[in-house]
Scaffold this active site. Structure first.
Site, PDB file in Angstrom:
ATOM      1  N   ASP A  67       0.779  -1.065  -0.007  1.00  0.00           N
ATOM      2  CA  ASP A  67       0.052   0.059  -0.113  1.00  0.00           C
ATOM      3  C   ASP A  67       0.838   1.370   0.070  1.00  0.00           C
ATOM      4  O   ASP A  67       1.639   1.502   0.903  1.00  0.00           O
ATOM      5  CB  ASP A  67      -0.982  -0.075   1.204  1.00  0.00           C
ATOM      6  CG  ASP A  67      -1.915   1.207   1.214  1.00  0.00           C
ATOM      7  OD1 ASP A  67      -2.008   1.837   0.220  1.00  0.00           O
ATOM      8  OD2 ASP A  67      -2.389   1.302   2.345  1.00  0.00           O
TER       9      ASP A  67
ATOM     10  N   ASP B  29      -2.485   6.858  -5.761  1.00  0.00           N
ATOM     11  CA  ASP B  29      -2.703   6.023  -4.607  1.00  0.00           C
ATOM     12  C   ASP B  29      -2.901   4.728  -5.093  1.00  0.00           C
ATOM     13  O   ASP B  29      -3.842   4.504  -6.164  1.00  0.00           O
ATOM     14  CB  ASP B  29      -3.838   6.527  -3.756  1.00  0.00           C
ATOM     15  CG  ASP B  29      -4.150   5.419  -2.658  1.00  0.00           C
ATOM     16  OD1 ASP B  29      -3.238   5.117  -1.956  1.00  0.00           O
ATOM     17  OD2 ASP B  29      -5.262   5.300  -2.356  1.00  0.00           O
TER      18      ASP B  29
END
Length: 467
Positions: free
Chosen positions: A143, A346
């Protein structure tokens, strides 16, 4: 600090000690047997899988598009919270309403805020990493929006969610060491977890990593050997040994953070191999890659745009979108419609969010280019929909243009997404729910190679590097 965390701390403070238990790791998917790629002159390369992909090591139910959009909204609100508040502000999560005796705290005496099953940021990607001596392999979420690494550990003193394979057992690793309070790593925890550390009676540092969907991990800050390939190990890797891990982590063993922080995976590898990483996020049908370090990084493959930081959130990756074209024609909105809003790229957000003024012009231009097709009703936050599935629609090319001339020429798959009832929708939305942060999501990034050259403060894009 909520009542539940106080109670949990009181339990950990009195009992912190080297941890125990585990069995040998079994293969989880034949396609993952070689996921720990060789480290050689071409760099560090790991195989990356979509959590719900065809050869994902996880056995999760396929999420509905409604599930994806709901999880996306939660993640985006969390990112917005981080920008509105200083990095030192803890991420809020509900307090536990029960008042168990901390000396007898057991999993059944704790309210589990969310049922395990779907992953945090349901569009996440996973990698396989090795930990401990001898090495045991674990499936981890990768992530770019997270700064802290953690894994579920035995004896799991409070609660552990279901994961693929056995949990990590520190007592079976000869290189495991708990980190003491007062160490530099413990002192800087808050910048990585957004929560202050605590200290046990045995002087062990305790972390709390919390997420916007009320998921969290609490446990002991630790060191051990991280294995990236049979030829490459990183001694002294700092991570959290989770003793209470609750929420939507999707059967993974934990999380690997790639944000800009000294405790993230990038921060710990970057000092030795260079603060550069790249990935190619695959579609559900294929595998992609995650590469770390300068060795093997070829800048000539990419077109770059400057990488920025936000004064209140220095760990996330910001860039500047300057225009969008539809079918070769620029959307008729001023550049200021894009530039007045900070934009994040992201890996864990699915649907791209645009500034409202830019999105309004974009959706109008896109709808005009799709006028041959019958409009369909909006689906959740997706308000530009048409009757027909992706395989049947002729979709105009959409191009995202960034400062400096870097761009992403989106395929139909990057641009639209199939929803229910034979309907497809534009996979973009306005950012009104976020209150002023735009996000380049992973649906748009799929099949592109995206490079994060932190050392030179730039982000690069190369088309068609995976499928």
């Amino acid at each position: 600090m909520g009542l539940f965390f106080v109670l949990l701390l009181s339990f950990l403070l009195g009992t912190a000690s080297p941890l125990v238990d585990d069995t040998s790791q079994k293969p989880v998917c034949s396609a993952l047997q070689d996921d720990l790629q060789m480290f050689n002159s071409s760099g560090i390369h790991l195989t990356l899988h979509h959590a719900h992909g065809r050869c994902s090591p996880l056995t999760l139910p396929t999420p509905t598009i409604s599930d994806i959009l709901k999880a996306d909204e939660i993640r985006i609100k969390t990112l917005h919270h981080r920008l509105k508040n200083p990095s030192a502000a803890p991420v809020p999560r509900p307090e536990n309403k029960k008042d168990p005796n901390p000396d007898t705290l057991r999993p059944e005496s704790v309210d589990v805020p969310l049922s395990p099953g779907l992953s945090v940021g349901i569009g996440n990607y996973v990698v396989k990493l090795g930990l401990g001596t001898p090495t045991k392999s674990f499936i981890m979420v990768a992530d770019t929006g997270s700064s802290f690494n953690w894994v579920q550990c035995e004896p799991c003193k409070v609660f552990c969610h279901t994961q693929v394979g056995p949990r990590f057992n520190p007592s079976q690793s000869s290189t495991y060491r708990p980190l003491r309070c007062g160490t530099p790593e413990c002192s800087t925890l808050q910048s990585a977890t957004l929560n202050p550390p605590a200290c046990s009676k045995l002087n062990t540092c305790i972390y709390e990593a919390s997420y916007g969907d009320t998921s969290f991990s609490v446990g002991y800050l630790s060191r051990d050997t991280l294995t990236l390939s049979p030829a490459l190990s990183l001694p002294g890797f700092v991570y959290g040994c989770g003793q209470d891990n609750q929420g939507l982590f999707g059967q993974t063993a934990g999380l690997i953070g790639l944000a800009r922080n000294r405790l993230s995976l990038l921060g710990q590898l970057g000092s030795k191999y260079g603060a550069v990483f790249s990935y190619c996020l695959p579609t559900e049908a294929y595998s992609g890659s995650l590469s770390i370090g300068k060795t093997g990084f070829d800048p000539s493959l990419y077109r770059f745009t400057p990488m920025y930081s936000h004064p209140r959130e220095k760990t996330l990756y910001f860039l500047q979108l300057t225009s969008i074209t539809v079918g070769g024609k620029a959307v008729p909105v001023p550049t200021a419609a894009y530039t007045r809003t900070p934009t994040i790229i992201d890996s864990g957000t699915v649907i791209t969010r645009l500034p409202n003024a830019a999105y309004t012009g974009f959706r109008q231009a896109f709808a005009a280019a799709m006028k041959r097709y019958r409009p369909a009703d909006p689906f959740s936050i997706l308000d530009t929909c048409f009757v027909g599935t992706l395989g049947r629609l002729v979709v105009p090319e959409v191009r995202l243009v960034f400062e400096g001339g870097a761009d992403m020429r989106l395929s139909p798959h990057n641009t639209m997404i199939d929803v229910d009832g034979g309907v497809s929708c534009l996979a973009f939305a306005g950012n009104s729910a976020t209150g002023g942060v735009s996000i380049i999501g992973n649906r748009q990034q799929q099949t592109f190679k995206v490079a994060y050259d932190v050392e030179n403060s730039r982000i690069g894009f190369a088309a068609g590097r995976c499928r």
